[in-house]
Design a protein around this motif. Sequence first.
Motif, PDB file in Angstrom:
ATOM      1  N   LEU A 232       0.858  -1.184   0.000  1.00 53.27           N
ATOM      2  CA  LEU A 232       0.000   0.000   0.000  1.00 53.27           C
ATOM      3  C   LEU A 232       0.890   1.227   0.000  1.00 53.27           C
ATOM      4  N   GLU A 233       0.792   2.036  -1.067  1.00 54.90           N
ATOM      5  CA  GLU A 233       1.642   3.218  -1.206  1.00 54.90           C
ATOM      6  C   GLU A 233       0.799   4.415  -1.639  1.00 54.90           C
ATOM      7  N   ASP A 234       0.857   5.496  -0.852  1.00 54.25           N
ATOM      8  CA  ASP A 234       0.153   6.737  -1.193  1.00 54.25           C
ATOM      9  C   ASP A 234      -1.324   6.502  -1.503  1.00 54.25           C
ATOM     10  N   GLY A 235      -1.943   5.669  -0.698  1.00 54.06           N
ATOM     11  CA  GLY A 235      -3.365   5.424  -0.867  1.00 54.06           C
ATOM     12  C   GLY A 235      -3.723   4.516  -2.026  1.00 54.06           C
ATOM     13  N   LYS A 236      -2.725   3.863  -2.600  1.00 52.14           N
ATOM     14  CA  LYS A 236      -2.979   2.959  -3.718  1.00 52.14           C
ATOM     15  C   LYS A 236      -2.450   1.561  -3.410  1.00 52.14           C
ATOM     16  N   VAL A 237      -3.158   0.556  -3.923  1.00 47.27           N
ATOM     17  CA  VAL A 237      -2.676  -0.818  -3.859  1.00 47.27           C
ATOM     18  C   VAL A 237      -1.666  -1.004  -4.988  1.00 47.27           C
ATOM     19  N   VAL A 238      -0.477  -1.509  -4.646  1.00 49.54           N
ATOM     20  CA  VAL A 238       0.605  -1.649  -5.632  1.00 49.54           C
ATOM     21  C   VAL A 238       1.016  -3.113  -5.727  1.00 49.54           C
ATOM     22  N   TYR A 239       1.012  -3.633  -6.943  1.00 52.68           N
ATOM     23  CA  TYR A 239       1.485  -4.990  -7.220  1.00 52.68           C
ATOM     24  C   TYR A 239       2.889  -4.919  -7.816  1.00 52.68           C
ATOM     25  N   TYR A 240       3.777  -5.770  -7.322  1.00 50.52           N
ATOM     26  CA  TYR A 240       5.101  -5.939  -7.921  1.00 50.52           C
ATOM     27  C   TYR A 240       5.143  -7.333  -8.553  1.00 50.52           C
ATOM     28  N   PHE A 241       5.340  -7.366  -9.871  1.00 49.74           N
ATOM     29  CA  PHE A 241       5.324  -8.634 -10.602  1.00 49.74           C
ATOM     30  C   PHE A 241       6.747  -9.083 -10.929  1.00 49.74           C
ATOM     31  N   GLY A 242       6.961 -10.372 -10.894  1.00 49.96           N
ATOM     32  CA  GLY A 242       8.263 -10.926 -11.225  1.00 49.96           C
ATOM     33  C   GLY A 242       8.159 -11.962 -12.325  1.00 49.96           C
ATOM     34  N   VAL A 243       9.218 -12.070 -13.114  1.00 54.37           N
ATOM     35  CA  VAL A 243       9.345 -13.123 -14.127  1.00 54.37           C
ATOM     36  C   VAL A 243      10.772 -13.675 -14.056  1.00 54.37           C
ATOM     37  N   PRO A 244      11.083 -14.432 -13.018  1.00 55.84           N
ATOM     38  CA  PRO A 244      12.459 -14.884 -12.810  1.00 55.84           C
ATOM     39  C   PRO A 244      12.827 -16.076 -13.676  1.00 55.84           C
ATOM     40  N   ASN A 245      12.831 -15.902 -14.992  1.00 58.09           N
ATOM     41  CA  ASN A 245      13.098 -17.013 -15.887  1.00 58.09           C
ATOM     42  C   ASN A 245      13.441 -16.496 -17.267  1.00 58.09           C
ATOM     43  N   ARG A 246      13.939 -17.371 -18.098  1.00 55.70           N
ATOM     44  CA  ARG A 246      14.291 -17.001 -19.464  1.00 55.70           C
ATOM     45  C   ARG A 246      13.073 -17.006 -20.383  1.00 55.70           C
ATOM     46  N   LEU A 247      12.155 -17.936 -20.161  1.00 57.65           N
ATOM     47  CA  LEU A 247      11.026 -18.071 -21.071  1.00 57.65           C
ATOM     48  C   LEU A 247      10.099 -16.860 -21.026  1.00 57.65           C
ATOM     49  N   LEU A 248       9.849 -16.339 -19.827  1.00 59.60           N
ATOM     50  CA  LEU A 248       8.924 -15.221 -19.702  1.00 59.60           C
ATOM     51  C   LEU A 248       9.608 -13.868 -19.806  1.00 59.60           C
ATOM     52  N   LYS A 249      10.931 -13.848 -19.712  1.00 60.69           N
ATOM     53  CA  LYS A 249      11.632 -12.573 -19.777  1.00 60.69           C
ATOM     54  C   LYS A 249      11.478 -11.930 -21.159  1.00 60.69           C
ATOM     55  N   TYR A 250      11.431 -12.755 -22.194  1.00 60.32           N
ATOM     56  CA  TYR A 250      11.206 -12.204 -23.542  1.00 60.32           C
ATOM     57  C   TYR A 250       9.840 -11.527 -23.627  1.00 60.32           C
ATOM     58  N   GLN A 251       8.818 -12.169 -23.038  1.00 59.65           N
ATOM     59  CA  GLN A 251       7.493 -11.560 -23.036  1.00 59.65           C
ATOM     60  C   GLN A 251       7.495 -10.229 -22.298  1.00 59.65           C
ATOM     61  N   LEU A 252       8.321 -10.121 -21.261  1.00 60.67           N
ATOM     62  CA  LEU A 252       8.413  -8.868 -20.519  1.00 60.67           C
ATOM     63  C   LEU A 252       9.016  -7.766 -21.384  1.00 60.67           C
ATOM     64  N   LEU A 253      10.015  -8.112 -22.210  1.00 60.21           N
ATOM     65  CA  LEU A 253      10.600  -7.123 -23.119  1.00 60.21           C
ATOM     66  C   LEU A 253       9.567  -6.635 -24.129  1.00 60.21           C
ATOM     67  N   LEU A 254       8.753  -7.557 -24.623  1.00 62.54           N
ATOM     68  CA  LEU A 254       7.692  -7.162 -25.555  1.00 62.54           C
ATOM     69  C   LEU A 254       6.690  -6.249 -24.866  1.00 62.54           C
ATOM     70  N   LEU A 255       6.334  -6.606 -23.630  1.00 64.47           N
ATOM     71  CA  LEU A 255       5.367  -5.797 -22.891  1.00 64.47           C
ATOM     72  C   LEU A 255       5.896  -4.387 -22.666  1.00 64.47           C
ATOM     73  N   LYS A 256       7.202  -4.263 -22.426  1.00 70.06           N
ATOM     74  CA  LYS A 256       7.805  -2.938 -22.243  1.00 70.06           C
ATOM     75  C   LYS A 256       7.586  -2.071 -23.486  1.00 70.06           C
ATOM     76  N   GLU A 257       7.744  -2.666 -24.671  1.00 70.49           N
ATOM     77  CA  GLU A 257       7.533  -1.907 -25.913  1.00 70.49           C
ATOM     78  C   GLU A 257       6.064  -1.518 -26.075  1.00 70.49           C
ATOM     79  N   TYR A 258       5.146  -2.423 -25.697  1.00 69.89           N
ATOM     80  CA  TYR A 258       3.722  -2.086 -25.775  1.00 69.89           C
ATOM     81  C   TYR A 258       3.390  -0.923 -24.847  1.00 69.89           C
ATOM     82  N   LEU A 259       3.974  -0.950 -23.648  1.00 68.51           N
ATOM     83  CA  LEU A 259       3.698   0.126 -22.697  1.00 68.51           C
ATOM     84  C   LEU A 259       4.255   1.453 -23.187  1.00 68.51           C
ATOM     85  N   MET A 260       5.388   1.430 -23.868  1.00 69.14           N
ATOM     86  CA  MET A 260       5.942   2.659 -24.446  1.00 69.14           C
ATOM     87  C   MET A 260       4.990   3.243 -25.480  1.00 69.14           C
TER      88      MET A 260
END
Length: 643
Positions: free
Chosen positions: A523-551
Amino acid sequence: MSLIANYVKRLVEKSTGDALLASRARETIKFLLKRTSHIPSVRSVSKGAAYCSYYARLVEAIGVGRPLYSVSGKGSDVHKILGLAVLKLFNDDWLKKTEITEIKEYVRKAHDELKDEDLLRRPDDQNTINLCVTLLNKLIEKLPLMCKSIGAYLNTIEPVVEQQFMDYDTFLKGSPDLILEDRVNRRAIVVEWKTAREYRDDDVAQVVAYAILEARRLGFKRIKEVRDAILGEPPKVLPVVIRPSGKFLPPHPILMPMNSREKWRSKLRRLFYLVLLEAQHLTVLMTHQERLTGVSRDEFLIPLEGRPDVKVNALRLTPKGLRKGDPMSQSGYPCASKKKDAGSPRPICELATACRFYFGREVGKKEEYERILWSLRYTVFDEKESDLLVYKALHVIFKSLDKEYLIRVFTEGGGVYFHIDKLPQVKSSEDRYFRCSITVERDYFDMKEKKWINERVQHRVDVLEELEFRKAGALIGRRKVRDFEGDLFYTIPEGSPVLISFLDAQSPLLSINMFARVDMVDLEDGKVVYYFGVPNRLLKYQLLLLKEYLMRHGNSLQNVLLVHVNADLTHLELEALDALQRFMEDRQSLPEQLKGGEALNLELIQNERRELESELGITEEEWPSLRELLQRAIGGKRKWPTD
């Protein structure tokens, strides 16, 4: 439209002359398909539709893995580099970056980022880089023609890269290499990168299957609408295979030379229906008929063609029209080529040994341990039916109810109750049991007790208002604290696997998405905050793609759906059973645990697999199994909680 149900009805009626039994067989398959939560992969479906149905069955329903020599490390690197390069190119106004030198620059940027994350098998391989430049340049060069063919505009198309889509109406699950879509006008180009200079029919079937998924994503609901969107001239969804050589872009006739268009039109139409038929057939093979329907497997026994003394379950027979080899002789296509080596046919199927082992023997002849292992496959499918229920529920719920309405229900503390045989029911926040969750029920038939048993699973749901990618690689989601929460926050538990869906389509299973793990909730500044992890090689690529989508879309993102899901380990457990079954055939003996009548568990299977690898002198690094790869994907040997 159930192609497999209609086929089975005709088959049973022709074999038995009993119209009532034939109608019952058709209704049983339709009931089974309505209730199952299993769904086969596009890769298996395309192999079964255009190459060999036995091949697809071995991979999807038995768990046979592809051997090392058939897996192209270069192809894997090429797909990763191209996927990331396309997103970077579009994020930098790609219409102004069409020179070959600029394309090389984006390929190099993608390569270097993947190299830094240790996601390339062969970093700095110049042949791989050159191949990526060739394929990407061909896409950019042909894109104006492709857009014109479907009535789309270059400045309105958006890229979607390697997103896993699932659809229970067509029974397809897969990750298209690249989709370029104009969502406003419901137009799309579905691209499959192929590194080989020649394409095969199953390559074409694969891109057709992905085009079906994309048509569903764009909102084409009925199969006739999907068919017309893909096969029409002009098409609305254009499947394209891009390879290093070749002037034309198969398989749609609109992009082929005039003198061969009729041939391609016929092939495309045939593959469209074969893909749907094979997908339904594989789904039936992955389900436990008696458990889901209460109908005995013996009810639809018919004589095997050419062997009237042998009776087989009509619901599981390979439908006519689907190609299959001869597992016993393996003398012709698709088992072997017409060319011969030393007077014998040249084998071309990498699963030939496994195919002969499972399908090349007389029907009904199995050793005791084989019967045990086959029953264990049903056990695996039964267990995974429950694990995958949440995906089936998401499909039906978002198909039945308006997306915006459902978002409002969840953000106001409500939930959804869904019995697999009924329509979903919305529950208000007043009923705390259903609050911020999806509750799924299904009755299954207990063969021992001879009665129906009710099972219920519940999955927490949350809706995020913000999603942020930080430089350190952390993915963070935020939402406001809601009025109904008070001192009790309805969040997804830490350590849980989750589906993160952008909800840019009606179904979360057909939206841009990724799987992650909830590492921490704060809980930070009145908001619920989720921290997500992908501690692996298979999902790390998907995280890189997601970063580009968010940009590209970060500021416009609203209502990101978060669902507690289960990891799908079906194929991995089947793979272990396959390894053990073939291993024990070589040994001609049973493990002591089986002789003593104790239940065979996965720990025993893993021990047998390790012993097999030891006897063959194969190390884990040289032969990483799919099971080991997924263990890494979920954080080593740690298991995700399921409750």
